[in-house]
Design a protein around this motif. Structure first.
Motif, PDB file in Angstrom:
ATOM      1  N   ALA A  26      28.007 -48.472 -22.511  1.00  0.00           N
ATOM      2  CA  ALA A  26      27.661 -49.632 -21.350  1.00  0.00           C
ATOM      3  C   ALA A  26      26.226 -50.204 -21.822  1.00  0.00           C
ATOM      4  O   ALA A  26      25.390 -50.024 -20.966  1.00  0.00           O
ATOM      5  CB  ALA A  26      27.875 -49.320 -19.925  1.00  0.00           C
ATOM      6  N   ILE A  57      35.298 -53.889 -24.085  1.00  0.00           N
ATOM      7  CA  ILE A  57      33.914 -53.928 -24.698  1.00  0.00           C
ATOM      8  C   ILE A  57      34.086 -55.590 -25.720  1.00  0.00           C
ATOM      9  O   ILE A  57      33.463 -56.477 -25.229  1.00  0.00           O
ATOM     10  CB  ILE A  57      33.240 -53.222 -25.760  1.00  0.00           C
ATOM     11  CG1 ILE A  57      32.922 -51.868 -24.613  1.00  0.00           C
ATOM     12  CG2 ILE A  57      32.089 -53.536 -26.418  1.00  0.00           C
ATOM     13  CD1 ILE A  57      32.373 -50.692 -25.406  1.00  0.00           C
ATOM     14  N   ASP A  65      24.611 -53.045 -21.605  1.00  0.00           N
ATOM     15  CA  ASP A  65      23.938 -53.856 -20.903  1.00  0.00           C
ATOM     16  C   ASP A  65      23.833 -53.358 -19.331  1.00  0.00           C
ATOM     17  O   ASP A  65      23.616 -54.016 -18.466  1.00  0.00           O
ATOM     18  CB  ASP A  65      24.666 -55.251 -20.590  1.00  0.00           C
ATOM     19  CG  ASP A  65      24.677 -55.935 -22.070  1.00  0.00           C
ATOM     20  OD1 ASP A  65      23.580 -55.697 -22.840  1.00  0.00           O
ATOM     21  OD2 ASP A  65      25.591 -56.515 -22.541  1.00  0.00           O
ATOM     22  N   THR A  93      30.377 -54.964 -20.772  1.00  0.00           N
ATOM     23  CA  THR A  93      29.332 -54.257 -21.464  1.00  0.00           C
ATOM     24  C   THR A  93      28.457 -53.538 -20.479  1.00  0.00           C
ATOM     25  O   THR A  93      27.343 -53.333 -20.900  1.00  0.00           O
ATOM     26  CB  THR A  93      28.730 -55.074 -22.490  1.00  0.00           C
ATOM     27  OG1 THR A  93      28.136 -56.258 -21.802  1.00  0.00           O
ATOM     28  CG2 THR A  93      29.527 -55.408 -23.774  1.00  0.00           C
ATOM     29  N   LEU A 116      32.737 -49.876 -17.268  1.00  0.00           N
ATOM     30  CA  LEU A 116      33.544 -50.735 -18.264  1.00  0.00           C
ATOM     31  C   LEU A 116      34.845 -51.220 -17.104  1.00  0.00           C
ATOM     32  O   LEU A 116      35.367 -52.152 -17.064  1.00  0.00           O
ATOM     33  CB  LEU A 116      33.997 -50.514 -19.267  1.00  0.00           C
ATOM     34  CG  LEU A 116      32.642 -50.021 -20.464  1.00  0.00           C
ATOM     35  CD1 LEU A 116      33.039 -49.688 -21.707  1.00  0.00           C
ATOM     36  CD2 LEU A 116      31.658 -51.095 -20.359  1.00  0.00           C
ATOM     37  N   LEU A 142      21.960 -51.319 -30.855  1.00  0.00           N
ATOM     38  CA  LEU A 142      22.090 -51.649 -29.649  1.00  0.00           C
ATOM     39  C   LEU A 142      20.764 -52.358 -29.124  1.00  0.00           C
ATOM     40  O   LEU A 142      19.692 -51.953 -29.696  1.00  0.00           O
ATOM     41  CB  LEU A 142      22.498 -50.556 -28.747  1.00  0.00           C
ATOM     42  CG  LEU A 142      23.760 -49.795 -28.914  1.00  0.00           C
ATOM     43  CD1 LEU A 142      23.791 -48.572 -28.180  1.00  0.00           C
ATOM     44  CD2 LEU A 142      25.014 -50.657 -28.740  1.00  0.00           C
ATOM     45  N   THR A 154      37.333 -49.676 -26.516  1.00  0.00           N
ATOM     46  CA  THR A 154      36.797 -50.847 -27.229  1.00  0.00           C
ATOM     47  C   THR A 154      37.689 -52.282 -26.824  1.00  0.00           C
ATOM     48  O   THR A 154      36.946 -53.275 -26.948  1.00  0.00           O
ATOM     49  CB  THR A 154      37.427 -50.640 -28.888  1.00  0.00           C
ATOM     50  OG1 THR A 154      36.584 -49.479 -29.510  1.00  0.00           O
ATOM     51  CG2 THR A 154      36.869 -51.780 -29.844  1.00  0.00           C
TER      52      THR A 154
END
Length: 530
Positions: free
Chosen positions: A243, A180, A245, A185, A454, A213, A177
């Motif tokens: 992830a 993110i 994106d 992302t 990430l 999402l 987290t």
């Protein structure tokens, strides 16, 4: 089990009795009858006699690329031919079955498997011909059968307690987290999934909409596989949850198991993906047979392609398997009591360059926080996380410090790491427009792939670089780092090994504390460690 042993003994006796009739040069010291799962497969199949195939092949490794011409000249003089590409330290020797049998002094027969598939195989391991010693370092198997399978539990629970792990619950559990929240992302990154089945776009849309999402549509390479078993749907949704994106690509790997030469085909597929998606993170949740079916020479094309991809920043995660340490067991013999020949590693997941991912049962609090994990095993269903000691590869440098009681010869150990795999504590996903719970080490591998995207972004934003072959760094962090990078799994086990403090053959180094791992990796990169 006794009847199976009798069949194997009879097979070996037939092979040895046929020796004198087959070749005058046949002597016991160079007749290596292949035992274990290969012998069991041939004993359970119908022997159709000497193969009529006009194109039988085997892979050889070379001391160096300059030996290709020597090999080609030798083969041509004996009615065979060689496929080789400049720079490769491996080649494929081909020819009619009768010629390959004559030249390598082993029988090559056609067989009909219990499921009906006809394939060629030799029950004996060919040796390096005397004239090629010093040029050829190893010889692969003569066999066109690949016992492939998807690494999943084969079912997904429909009763999803509290909805299963949500995207937020998943990233919270593995402490991703903070990454993110910092804006990492997956934007600009690519995750590639090698798959045997496909996913329905309606399921992907429903998952995105009900998870809060963005919608996504994966790119498909090699055509859409006709079958849908839920595996690819799960892999895509798990990675998207972490992830959201990132660009997601599904590569149809089914052609690699159609016909012979599966590992040459897989190597070529890896090369193609590396060319088209440089620096992507790869996730594999399918198996191309256990180590007992192959030699290291057979896997040389895959190993070379992996090395080339990792030089461009690619990290590769492969599910360790869901047979509780019995990766050489399966098929029609699945319900039979296990024996020593069933213990083994998945062949591709055992490659030192691959990060083998085992599985756990995860416990979280009411707010999604991590509470505990233990090695995943389901004894009634004969399932669980796989791992063990390689029969093909020596211990890589980054594992040298480990001490494992079952390894007395310094071999490659697997898995390297783990993540949740228990289908009763897994990630919520959508398949067939229904909520289900993901499971299997085929869920664990895309979890690590998504988390690595990430971490790559974090590293590059702070002056670092993509991780590439992550294995050396994983073991360096575990040996001692500024922050605890792993949650050590010390309880549970599988059919062969128990989890214990530190590294173990059920869960590897443990499960990720992702934000800590990313910071530790940055420390190592700044110190010049690769």
């Amino acid at each position: 089990m006794s009847s199976r042993r009798h069949r194997l003994t009879a097979l070996a006796a037939v092979v040895l009795l046929a020796c004198s009739a087959f070749s005058a040069a046949c002597t016991p010291q160079h007749r290596a009858v292949i035992a274990g799962p290969v012998a069991a497969l041939l004993a359970d199949s119908t022997d159709l006699g000497p193969s009529a195939s006009g194109d039988v092949q085997l892979t050889v490794t070379l001391a160096d690329a300059s030996g290709a011409q020597t090999l080609t000249t030798w083969a041509a003089a004996r009615g065979l031919w060689v496929r080789w590409r400049a720079g490769n330290e491996w080649a494929v020797v081909e020819g009619a079955a009768a010629d390959v049998a004559r030249v390598f002094d082993v029988p090559v027969h056609d067989y009909r498997a219990p499921q009906g598939r006809v394939f060629y195989a030799s029950p004996e391991q060919p040796d390096t011909p005397t004239e090629l010693r010093g040029t050829v370092t190893a010889v692969g198997r003569i066999m066109s059968f690949t016992p492939y399978r998807t690494k999943s539990p084969g079912f997904f629970p429909l009763d999803v307690p509290k909805g299963g792990l949500t995207p937020q619950g998943l990233v919270d559990a593995y402490n991703a987290t903070p990454l993110i929240d910092a804006g990492f992302t997956g934007q600009g990154a690519t995750i590639v999934f090698f798959a045997f089945d496909s996913a329905d776009q309606a399921d992907l849309d429903m998952f995105a909409d009900t998870s809060g999402l963005p919608r996504f549509t994966p790119e498909i390479v090699g055509g859409q596989p006709a079958e849908q078993h839920g595996e690819t749907a799960m892999d895509l949704q798990v990675a998207h949850a972490i992830a959201p994106d990132a660009r997601l690509v599904v590569v149809n790997a089914r052609p690699t198991v159609e016909g012979d030469g599966p590992y040459e085909k897989l190597g070529a597929l890896f090369e193609s993906v590396n060319r088209d998606y440089p620096g992507a993170v790869w996730s594999l949740s399918i198996g191309w047979g256990c180590e007992a079916f192959v030699t290291a020479a057979d896997l040389a094309p895959v190993e070379a392609a992996l090395a080339a991809a990792q030089r461009r920043g690619t990290s590769v995660f492969d599910a360790s398997g869901d047979t509780a340490g019995l990766e050489c067991k399966g098929g029609e013999q699945w319900s039979a009591p296990p024996g020593p020949d069933d213990v083994g590693l998945d062949a591709v997941a055992s490659l030192p360059a691959i990060t083998s991912v085992g599985g756990t049962t995860l416990s979280t609090g009411k707010n999604g926080q991590w509470l505990a994990e233990h090695a995943w095993v389901d004894s009634p269903l004969s399932q669980g996380t796989s791992g063990g000691v390689s029969k093909l590869y020596e211990r890589p440098p980054w594992q040298k410090r480990l001490t494992v009681a079952r390894d007395t010869q310094g071999r490659r150990l697997a898995p390297d790491v783990s993540a949740v795999a228990d289908p009763f504590t897994g990630v919520r996903f959508i398949f067939g427009q229904r909520e289900m719970m993901g499971g299997g080490t085929s869920q664990s591998a895309p979890i690590w792939a998504g988390l690595t995207v990430l971490m790559n972004q974090y590293l590059m934003a702070n002056g670092g670089h993509q991780l590439g072959n992550i294995n050396p760094l994983l073991y360096r962090v575990a040996a001692g780092s500024r922050l605890p990078g792993f949650r050590d799994v010390r309880r549970g086990g599988n059919a062969v090994d128990m989890a214990e403090a530190g590294y173990d053959l059920a869960t590897g180094l443990g499960t990720p504390n992702t934000y800590n791992l990313a910071q530790n990796f940055l420390d190592l990169q700044r110190a010049g460690v690769r």
